[in-house]
Design an enzyme around this catalytic site. Structure first.
Site, PDB file in Angstrom:
ATOM      1  CD  GLU A   1      -1.405  -2.288   2.020  1.00 61.61           C
ATOM      2  OE1 GLU A   1      -0.296  -2.247   2.601  1.00 61.61           O
ATOM      3  OE2 GLU A   1      -2.093  -3.312   1.953  1.00 61.61           O
TER       4      GLU A   1
ATOM      5  CE1 TYR B   1       7.891   1.086  -3.308  1.00 62.61           C
ATOM      6  CE2 TYR B   1       5.858   2.330  -3.151  1.00 62.61           C
ATOM      7  CZ  TYR B   1       7.032   1.873  -2.583  1.00 62.61           C
ATOM      8  OH  TYR B   1       7.343   2.205  -1.288  1.00 62.61           O
TER       9      TYR B   1
END
Length: 188
Positions: free
Chosen positions: A110, A122
């Site tokens: 998250e 990411y």
């Protein structure tokens, strides 16, 4: 003028690292984990926590749980004075490599909806957004993006990691290092 940095070492977290981790934790997160959470993670079988050290000093850390074929990255942070040196990216890469070695097929995490720098990092490692968790962060009520990787055991993903590792070894500046901390504490 280049600043020479002693060699970076990434190794498993040990109990003596936790006081140093807590210093970074308080600097990086609005709602830091309690020290006992890190001690508990040390002895919890699916957990894998790594520290980054420069000259023997803890300058970053990251952790995940690997359960069956899924890795859940729970935290990633770098001391503010050591950002923009690819330490967070190297920790992420080491976590992903550990997950693959433990036979994980996918990784998830998250990240705050506002943390664009972390999202870029990411994405560089194949993560993509699959959902939004409304009001996930209790301190601000901010939403979290839930991100996943494709199959990490695939040849394509392995090639992505090799290419990113090579760029890191070349000292490339492409990517998201210098990103704020993941801020992904989920209390796991």
């Amino acid at each position: 003028m280049a600043i020479l940095m002693p060699q970076l070492v990434i190794e498993p977290m040990r109990s003596e690292d936790i006081p140093h981790i807590m210093e970074i934790e308080r600097m990086c997160f609005r709602t830091p984990w309690h020290e006992n959470a890190f001690y508990n993670e040390l002895y919890h079988q699916p957990a894998c926590y790594l520290v980054a050290k420069v000259g023997g000093k803890v300058v970053g850390y990251g952790g995940m749980w690997v359960i069956m074929d899924e890795a859940h990255i729970t935290t990633l942070a770098v001391h503010p004075h050591f950002r923009r040196q690819h330490i967070g990216e190297k920790l992420l890469l080491a976590l992903l490599e550990q997950a693959i070695a433990r036979r994980a097929r996918h990784a998830t995490l998250e990240v705050r909806e506002s943390n664009l720098a972390a999202q870029r990092l990411y994405t560089k490692y194949g993560f993509y957004t699959v959902a939004i968790r409304k009001g996930y962060y209790a301190d601000t009520g901010e939403n979290a993006l839930i991100m996943w990787t494709p199959d990490m055991q695939s040849a394509e993903y392995q090639q992505l990691l090799r290419a990113n590792r090579w760029k890191l070894l070349q000292g490339g500046r492409e990517g998201g290092e210098g990103a704020p901390p993941v801020d992904g504490h989920d209390g796991s």
